[in-house]
Structures are given as C-alpha cells and as structure tokens.
Design an enzyme around this catalytic site. Sequence first.
Site, PDB file in Angstrom:
ATOM      1  N   PRO A  12     -65.386 -34.857  12.808  1.00  0.00           N
ATOM      2  CA  PRO A  12     -64.665 -35.247  11.595  1.00  0.00           C
ATOM      3  C   PRO A  12     -63.204 -34.787  11.696  1.00  0.00           C
ATOM      4  O   PRO A  12     -62.931 -33.629  12.057  1.00  0.00           O
ATOM      5  CB  PRO A  12     -65.410 -34.492  10.486  1.00  0.00           C
ATOM      6  N   ASP A  42     -63.583 -24.835  10.669  1.00  0.00           N
ATOM      7  CA  ASP A  42     -62.885 -24.163  11.767  1.00  0.00           C
ATOM      8  C   ASP A  42     -62.789 -22.671  11.464  1.00  0.00           C
ATOM      9  O   ASP A  42     -62.113 -22.269  10.525  1.00  0.00           O
ATOM     10  CB  ASP A  42     -61.464 -24.719  11.935  1.00  0.00           C
ATOM     11  N   TYR A  47     -61.216 -14.007  12.907  1.00  0.00           N
ATOM     12  CA  TYR A  47     -61.074 -14.084  11.439  1.00  0.00           C
ATOM     13  C   TYR A  47     -62.072 -13.181  10.716  1.00  0.00           C
ATOM     14  O   TYR A  47     -61.959 -12.970   9.508  1.00  0.00           O
ATOM     15  CB  TYR A  47     -61.259 -15.527  10.922  1.00  0.00           C
ATOM     16  N   LYS A  72     -63.491 -19.826  17.836  1.00  0.00           N
ATOM     17  CA  LYS A  72     -62.534 -19.469  18.898  1.00  0.00           C
ATOM     18  C   LYS A  72     -62.864 -18.113  19.506  1.00  0.00           C
ATOM     19  O   LYS A  72     -63.271 -17.196  18.790  1.00  0.00           O
ATOM     20  CB  LYS A  72     -61.106 -19.410  18.319  1.00  0.00           C
ATOM     21  N   HIS A 105     -58.485 -18.953  21.786  1.00  0.00           N
ATOM     22  CA  HIS A 105     -57.608 -18.831  20.614  1.00  0.00           C
ATOM     23  C   HIS A 105     -56.123 -18.858  20.976  1.00  0.00           C
ATOM     24  O   HIS A 105     -55.293 -19.313  20.180  1.00  0.00           O
ATOM     25  CB  HIS A 105     -57.953 -17.530  19.875  1.00  0.00           C
TER      26      HIS A 105
HETATM   27  P1  NAP Z   1     -52.694 -24.113   5.669  1.00  0.00           P
HETATM   28  O1  NAP Z   1     -54.067 -24.638   5.671  1.00  0.00           O
HETATM   29  O2  NAP Z   1     -51.580 -25.023   6.041  1.00  0.00           O
HETATM   30  O3  NAP Z   1     -52.333 -23.513   4.230  1.00  0.00           O
HETATM   31  C1  NAP Z   1     -53.182 -22.595   3.607  1.00  0.00           C
HETATM   32  C2  NAP Z   1     -52.472 -22.045   2.391  1.00  0.00           C
HETATM   33  O4  NAP Z   1     -52.214 -23.091   1.460  1.00  0.00           O
HETATM   34  C3  NAP Z   1     -53.250 -21.012   1.652  1.00  0.00           C
HETATM   35  O5  NAP Z   1     -52.337 -20.072   1.118  1.00  0.00           O
HETATM   36  C4  NAP Z   1     -53.912 -21.818   0.523  1.00  0.00           C
HETATM   37  O6  NAP Z   1     -54.178 -20.982  -0.581  1.00  0.00           O
HETATM   38  C5  NAP Z   1     -52.855 -22.841   0.204  1.00  0.00           C
HETATM   39  N1  NAP Z   1     -53.362 -24.150  -0.215  1.00  0.00           N
HETATM   40  C6  NAP Z   1     -54.470 -24.785   0.248  1.00  0.00           C
HETATM   41  N2  NAP Z   1     -54.569 -26.005  -0.305  1.00  0.00           N
HETATM   42  C7  NAP Z   1     -53.512 -26.150  -1.126  1.00  0.00           C
HETATM   43  C8  NAP Z   1     -53.060 -27.189  -1.962  1.00  0.00           C
HETATM   44  N3  NAP Z   1     -53.742 -28.322  -2.051  1.00  0.00           N
HETATM   45  N4  NAP Z   1     -51.927 -26.991  -2.682  1.00  0.00           N
HETATM   46  C9  NAP Z   1     -51.237 -25.831  -2.604  1.00  0.00           C
HETATM   47  N5  NAP Z   1     -51.617 -24.788  -1.805  1.00  0.00           N
HETATM   48  C10 NAP Z   1     -52.725 -24.959  -1.078  1.00  0.00           C
HETATM   49  O7  NAP Z   1     -52.532 -22.823   6.586  1.00  0.00           O
HETATM   50  P2  NAP Z   1     -53.448 -21.997   7.592  1.00  0.00           P
HETATM   51  O8  NAP Z   1     -54.581 -21.345   6.888  1.00  0.00           O
HETATM   52  O9  NAP Z   1     -52.516 -21.152   8.354  1.00  0.00           O
HETATM   53  O10 NAP Z   1     -54.025 -23.088   8.590  1.00  0.00           O
HETATM   54  C11 NAP Z   1     -55.241 -23.772   8.391  1.00  0.00           C
HETATM   55  C12 NAP Z   1     -56.297 -23.324   9.363  1.00  0.00           C
HETATM   56  O11 NAP Z   1     -55.847 -23.447  10.706  1.00  0.00           O
HETATM   57  C13 NAP Z   1     -56.657 -21.844   9.264  1.00  0.00           C
HETATM   58  O12 NAP Z   1     -57.445 -21.533   8.151  1.00  0.00           O
HETATM   59  C14 NAP Z   1     -57.363 -21.648  10.575  1.00  0.00           C
HETATM   60  O13 NAP Z   1     -58.676 -22.190  10.530  1.00  0.00           O
HETATM   61  C15 NAP Z   1     -56.451 -22.440  11.502  1.00  0.00           C
HETATM   62  N6  NAP Z   1     -55.381 -21.611  12.107  1.00  0.00           N
HETATM   63  C16 NAP Z   1     -55.414 -21.425  13.453  1.00  0.00           C
HETATM   64  C17 NAP Z   1     -54.453 -20.680  14.081  1.00  0.00           C
HETATM   65  C18 NAP Z   1     -54.509 -20.518  15.570  1.00  0.00           C
HETATM   66  O14 NAP Z   1     -53.780 -19.688  16.112  1.00  0.00           O
HETATM   67  N7  NAP Z   1     -55.329 -21.268  16.245  1.00  0.00           N
HETATM   68  C19 NAP Z   1     -53.425 -20.075  13.347  1.00  0.00           C
HETATM   69  C20 NAP Z   1     -53.397 -20.272  11.981  1.00  0.00           C
HETATM   70  C21 NAP Z   1     -54.364 -21.050  11.379  1.00  0.00           C
HETATM   71  P3  NAP Z   1     -55.617 -20.974  -1.345  1.00  0.00           P
HETATM   72  O15 NAP Z   1     -56.652 -20.513  -0.396  1.00  0.00           O
HETATM   73  O16 NAP Z   1     -55.382 -20.000  -2.459  1.00  0.00           O
HETATM   74  O17 NAP Z   1     -55.837 -22.379  -1.839  1.00  0.00           O
END
Ligand code: NAP
Length: 293
Positions: A12, A42, A47, A72, A105
């Site tokens: 998905p 994911d 984490y 990861k 990762h």
């Molecule tokens: P993101 O998904 O771009 O943004 C998450 C943030 O946005 C949180 O503070 C969330 O708060 C808020 N949010 C979520 N939906 C929203 C909406 N509709 N309107 C306003 N705010 C909103 O950032 P991310 O968590 O960094 O990235 C997503 C995923 O990617 C991670 O969870 C992880 O699984 C993965 N990731 C991987 C790596 C890597 O190195 N491989 C690094 C970073 C992230 P609330 O929870 O309060 O809604």
Amino acid sequence: MELTLNNGVTMPALGLGVFQSPPEQTTVAVEAALATGYRHIDTAAAYGNERQVGEGIHNSGLDRAEVFIETKVWVSDYGYDQTLHAWDKAAGKLGVDYLDLFILHQPAPDRFEKTIAAYKALETLLGDGRVRAIGVSNFMPHHLKQLLESTDVIPAVNQVELHPYFTQPDVQAADAGHGILTQAWSPIGGITFYPGWGEDRKNVMADATIGAIGQKHSKTPAQVMLRWHLQQGRSAIPKSTNPARIAENFDVFDFELSADELAGLDALHTGRRSGPDPDEAREERFAMVIPEA
Ligand code: NAP
C-alpha cells in the site's frame, strides 16, 4: 492505492509512520489507522515501539496477511550475524513470523563494510522467506552505488527525507534508474517543524503555496502533500498519534492535483535538508542498543 515493488510484491502506497510515537500511544494509533483503512505500518527497531505496533495489529482483528509491516535494522545491529539476529528481535516484538519489508535504517559511513554485511543478511532472510522484500533508508546515490557493487539483490525501497522543501531529485533519479521505489519520510514535513531539531527551519506545513492549493480543493496542507507524493509514484508514511489526523491523512483518494499544481509543489524545493546528513557518523546515536524481544 498499491505500488508494485521490483520483486513483484505489492505494498500500500500510504502507511502510518510511528517515529516518536510514545509506546503507550502507539497501540491505539495503529488500531485507529487500521480501522480507518490503512494497511501499511512503518516502524523501526530504533523507535522502541515494535511491540506496540504488533499489539495494535493483533487487536485490530485483521489477518496478519492483510497488513504490510515494514521495519528497520538499527546500525548497532549491522554485520551479517547481528542483522540475522535483528530479524529475531523485530519479529519477536512484532509477534509475527515474517516481515513484509525489512530495511537498513541508515548507511553507516564509519563502518560501511558492516552496512554491506547487514544487507547480505537481508538477502539471506529474503531467500529464506522470512521477509518479502528488502531495502534501505537514507541511502544517497553514492551509497547505493557502493551497495550495488557488492550485493546481489537490488533494494526494493529507499526511504528518505522527502517533502516539498527537500525533494532530493538526485536520489529520486538514482532510485528510479535502478527500479527502487522512493518512500518519503517526513512526507508532510514533520522534520521541518517538530521541536528540538534546530530553530532556523521553515515549516512546510505553513507554506502559502501549499495552503492556496489546499483551499482550491478544500483539502488541508497535509492532504495536498500526501496527494503530491502519491501522484508522483512515491510511497508516503505520515506519522500521527491523533485519530482525527490519522483519518485526515488517509482522506486523499478523492481529488487530483493538476500538472501545474504538482510543478508548483516541486518548485518549493530549497535544496536544504532538515534531518541528519546520511554521510555523518553519529557515534552516540549509532551505539544505541536494541533490546532483545
Ligand atoms: P511527518 O509524518 O511528516 O509529520 C509528523 C508530524 O506531523 C507530527 O508532529 C504529527 O503530530 C503532525 N501531523 C500529522 N498529521 C498531521 C496533519 N494532518 N496536520 C497537521 N499536523 C499533522 O514526519 P515524520 O514522523 O518525521 O515522518 C513520518 C514517518 O517516516 C515516521 O513516523 C517514520 O515512520 C518515518 N521516518 C523515517 C526516518 C528514517 O530515517 N528512515 C526518519 C524520520 C521518519 P501528531 O502525531 O500530533 O498528529
């Protein structure tokens, strides 16, 4: 919306991310996502919430096969035998006997030979049927080149920082050139606004161009960004622990951005990453020990 990976496995396109989701909120967030219609989660050893992801999936009552589970390997578990054991830890915590997608990762620039050995372990796990697809994260084109020179299986996925302020065109082109699916982390720009990551960042969620496009479609900035990823063929894994925002982020299948709007979003690229530089060794972070299952 499903994407087909380079080994024929389907995934998905939109999944729930759980980076920084506190363990005590993760089970409920995963349950909310699955009830909303998400079928892809994911997570990562690093984490600290794989167990709660597993609980959420279990509590949903869905069959294991209905949910695409991506996790990861953390750097401290790199090396052939260590990474085979990292599978035991991850599968044990998640409570499953196979993973859908298992990825490295980070490249570990200070020990790239261990990164390669870790990837060879992923190839073994793939051959054994303990994972359905393997991949990498935060690999820049030169890391990919080095990896491909010493391994056999082309990664199915490369998960990288990708939002309108940092679109990594070179990485997307390198991925596409090898048939690797680009998956966006911080797809709605979390890294540009969550606290503690530097004060001079510009919040992509507050961008005027994105806001104006959203108004035209009666959609929020997050929905516009997610639609942009999907229309450009990427996977995106927005994180939220809030059920209303989890639902909002999945409500992106009933509108279409025009070619001009997509180009307008592409034009926001600044060339400046907000997250860590994958070429920097972060010794303290890399040393984090992943507990046994
Ligand atoms: P993101 O998904 O771009 O943004 C998450 C943030 O946005 C949180 O503070 C969330 O708060 C808020 N949010 C979520 N939906 C929203 C909406 N509709 N309107 C306003 N705010 C909103 O950032 P991310 O968590 O960094 O990235 C997503 C995923 O990617 C991670 O969870 C992880 O699984 C993965 N990731 C991987 C790596 C890597 O190195 N491989 C690094 C970073 C992230 P609330 O929870 O309060 O809604």
